[in-house]
Design a protein around this motif. Structure first.
Motif, PDB file in Angstrom:
ATOM      1  N   PRO A   1       0.837  -1.221   0.000  1.00  0.00           N
ATOM      2  CA  PRO A   1       0.000   0.000   0.000  1.00  0.00           C
ATOM      3  C   PRO A   1       0.864   1.260   0.000  1.00  0.00           C
ATOM      4  CG  PRO A   1       0.116  -0.914   2.209  1.00  0.00           C
ATOM      5  CD  PRO A   1       0.909  -1.841   1.329  1.00  0.00           C
ATOM      6  N   SER A   2       1.281   1.682  -1.187  1.00  0.00           N
ATOM      7  CA  SER A   2       2.205   2.815  -1.302  1.00  0.00           C
ATOM      8  C   SER A   2       1.659   4.080  -0.662  1.00  0.00           C
ATOM      9  CB  SER A   2       2.522   3.080  -2.776  1.00  0.00           C
ATOM     10  OG  SER A   2       3.168   1.964  -3.360  1.00  0.00           O
ATOM     11  N   ALA A   3       0.361   4.296  -0.789  1.00  0.00           N
ATOM     12  CA  ALA A   3      -0.217   5.520  -0.225  1.00  0.00           C
ATOM     13  C   ALA A   3      -0.097   5.560   1.288  1.00  0.00           C
ATOM     14  CB  ALA A   3      -1.683   5.635  -0.641  1.00  0.00           C
ATOM     15  N   MET A   4      -0.058   4.404   1.902  1.00  0.00           N
ATOM     16  CA  MET A   4       0.010   4.336   3.362  1.00  0.00           C
ATOM     17  C   MET A   4       1.440   4.167   3.870  1.00  0.00           C
ATOM     18  SD  MET A   4      -1.831   1.535   5.861  1.00  0.00           S
ATOM     19  CE  MET A   4      -3.447   1.961   5.221  1.00  0.00           C
ATOM     20  N   LEU A   5       2.226   3.313   3.182  1.00  0.00           N
ATOM     21  CA  LEU A   5       3.535   2.939   3.702  1.00  0.00           C
ATOM     22  C   LEU A   5       4.707   3.496   2.901  1.00  0.00           C
ATOM     23  CD1 LEU A   5       2.844  -0.793   4.668  1.00  0.00           C
ATOM     24  CD2 LEU A   5       2.785   1.230   6.132  1.00  0.00           C
ATOM     25  N   GLY A   6       4.432   4.234   1.846  1.00  0.00           N
ATOM     26  CA  GLY A   6       5.517   4.860   1.087  1.00  0.00           C
ATOM     27  C   GLY A   6       5.729   4.229  -0.275  1.00  0.00           C
ATOM     28  N   GLU A   7       6.223   5.030  -1.216  1.00  0.00           N
ATOM     29  CA  GLU A   7       6.469   4.552  -2.566  1.00  0.00           C
ATOM     30  C   GLU A   7       7.644   3.582  -2.602  1.00  0.00           C
ATOM     31  OE1 GLU A   7       4.674   5.130  -5.215  1.00  0.00           O
ATOM     32  OE2 GLU A   7       3.278   6.439  -4.128  1.00  0.00           O
ATOM     33  N   ILE A   8       7.619   2.695  -3.585  1.00  0.00           N
ATOM     34  CA  ILE A   8       8.675   1.700  -3.754  1.00  0.00           C
ATOM     35  C   ILE A   8       9.774   2.274  -4.641  1.00  0.00           C
ATOM     36  CG2 ILE A   8       9.211  -0.584  -4.679  1.00  0.00           C
ATOM     37  CD1 ILE A   8       6.273  -1.336  -4.070  1.00  0.00           C
ATOM     38  N   ASP A   9      11.027   2.076  -4.256  1.00  0.00           N
ATOM     39  CA  ASP A   9      12.182   2.470  -5.062  1.00  0.00           C
ATOM     40  C   ASP A   9      12.427   1.355  -6.077  1.00  0.00           C
ATOM     41  OD1 ASP A   9      14.730   2.916  -6.123  1.00  0.00           O
ATOM     42  OD2 ASP A   9      15.465   3.834  -4.278  1.00  0.00           O
ATOM     43  N   LEU A  10      11.953   1.543  -7.302  1.00  0.00           N
ATOM     44  CA  LEU A  10      12.009   0.478  -8.299  1.00  0.00           C
ATOM     45  C   LEU A  10      13.440   0.148  -8.726  1.00  0.00           C
ATOM     46  CD1 LEU A  10       8.906   1.375 -10.500  1.00  0.00           C
ATOM     47  CD2 LEU A  10       9.101  -0.319  -8.657  1.00  0.00           C
ATOM     48  N   LYS A  11      14.323   1.124  -8.716  1.00  0.00           N
ATOM     49  CA  LYS A  11      15.731   0.854  -9.038  1.00  0.00           C
ATOM     50  C   LYS A  11      16.339  -0.052  -7.978  1.00  0.00           C
ATOM     51  CE  LYS A  11      19.960   1.313 -10.661  1.00  0.00           C
ATOM     52  NZ  LYS A  11      20.702   0.652  -9.569  1.00  0.00           N
ATOM     53  N   LYS A  12      16.089   0.277  -6.744  1.00  0.00           N
ATOM     54  CA  LYS A  12      16.606  -0.553  -5.657  1.00  0.00           C
ATOM     55  C   LYS A  12      15.962  -1.938  -5.691  1.00  0.00           C
ATOM     56  CE  LYS A  12      17.444   1.388  -1.703  1.00  0.00           C
ATOM     57  NZ  LYS A  12      17.264   2.002  -0.349  1.00  0.00           N
ATOM     58  N   ALA A  13      14.667  -2.003  -6.025  1.00  0.00           N
ATOM     59  CA  ALA A  13      13.975  -3.290  -6.112  1.00  0.00           C
ATOM     60  C   ALA A  13      14.584  -4.167  -7.194  1.00  0.00           C
ATOM     61  CB  ALA A  13      12.490  -3.065  -6.381  1.00  0.00           C
TER      62      ALA A  13
END
Length: 284
Positions: A50-62
């Motif tokens: 839940p990006s809106a609640m817990l923060g956006e995902i760093d896709l490069k790091k992923a």
């Protein structure tokens, strides 16, 4: 599952003796409702981050984390399609890792393998002792047969409700299953006994893991993927030094002597990259 959560059986009469007739296999199991529940479970999907609640995902790091995951984790946790199964509805197999390899607390598996029970409660006087797997297999099979008979099910109905030819076998082996990790971020604490509070510590050498931590609140740590350890009303202290609570094994370390070493030591940045990948992992 029903047996472990308060399901009632009627093996004994009012004097505590094993009943002799087939009614001893009666229970309060609702077979039809269980079947509906199983169908519902089969349709479940892992929760999305839940990006809106817990923060956006760093896709490069992923992306970096995916490479590390494939190198260090996939050998056990990647799902495998059973050879010859229907591609449209494939069967999956899960890796079973021996206790001496994984090195985690062995109490649960070892007890199931080694403990013996008085079989006379199931089979009558003179029966020898049996292990938990044998007893559970016998009990559930006979209760199923009795329930199907009471419901008047045909062989075709029984085959359908049992999974169209699938046969469930209760096994007692010195192993733990390494399940796929889709949505694993949402299921702290970790290891089979819940002895590690977050994913970051799980990717760390055992010596760096918390000896004690608080459970009972739902304050989530989106950085390390686990619950925040804090004392609060009705929380309780998990102590890894108690029997059955050890947080050893599943170790990423360069120390070859560490019990349950499964991979090299990961740097803090590498651990965080794997964590980022676990937020987006979809393999099923």
């Amino acid at each position: 599952q029903v047996l472990g959560n308060g399901g009632k059986t009627y093996l004994l009469d009012e004097q505590g003796n094993v009943k002799t007739g087939p009614e001893k296999w009666a229970s309060n199991f609702n077979i039809e409702r269980l079947f509906e529940m199983e169908k519902g479970f089969a349709a479940l999907k892992a929760p999305k981050w839940p990006s809106a609640m817990l923060g956006e995902i760093d896709l490069k790091k992923a992306a970096d984390g995916k490479a590390l995951f494939m190198q260090n984790c996939a050998k056990c946790h990647a799902p495998r399609i059973v050879a010859g199964s229907d591609p449209a509805n494939p069967k999956w197999e899960v890796a079973a890792v021996p206790l001496h390899v994984i090195g985690t607390d062995s109490s649960e598996a070892a007890t199931f393998v080694n403990r013996r029970y008085n079989a006379s409660k199931l089979l009558g006087p003179g029966a020898t002792s049996i292990d938990g797997a044998t007893g559970l297999q016998l009990l559930t099979e006979e209760m199923e047969k009795y329930a199907y008979k009471q419901l008047g099910y045909t062989d075709e109905q029984i085959q359908k409700i049992n999974g169209d030819g699938k046969y469930e076998v209760v096994r007692a082996k010195g192993v733990y299953k390494a399940r796929p990790l889709d949505g694993i971020w949402s299921t702290p604490p970790f290891l089979h006994n819940g002895s590690v509070p977050n994913i970051y510590e799980l990717l760390s050498p055992p010596a760096e893991r918390s000896t004690t931590f608080w459970l009972g609140t739902f304050e989530y740590d989106p950085a390390k993927l686990g619950y925040v350890s804090q004392q609060a009303h009705k929380s309780f202290l998990f102590d890894t030094r108690l029997p059955g609570n050890a947080n050893t094994g599943h170790a990423f370390t360069d120390d070859a002597a560490t019990k349950g070493k499964i991979g090299r030591a990961l740097t803090p940045d590498e651990r965080m990259a794997i964590i980022e990948y676990l937020k987006v992992l979809t393999s099923l």
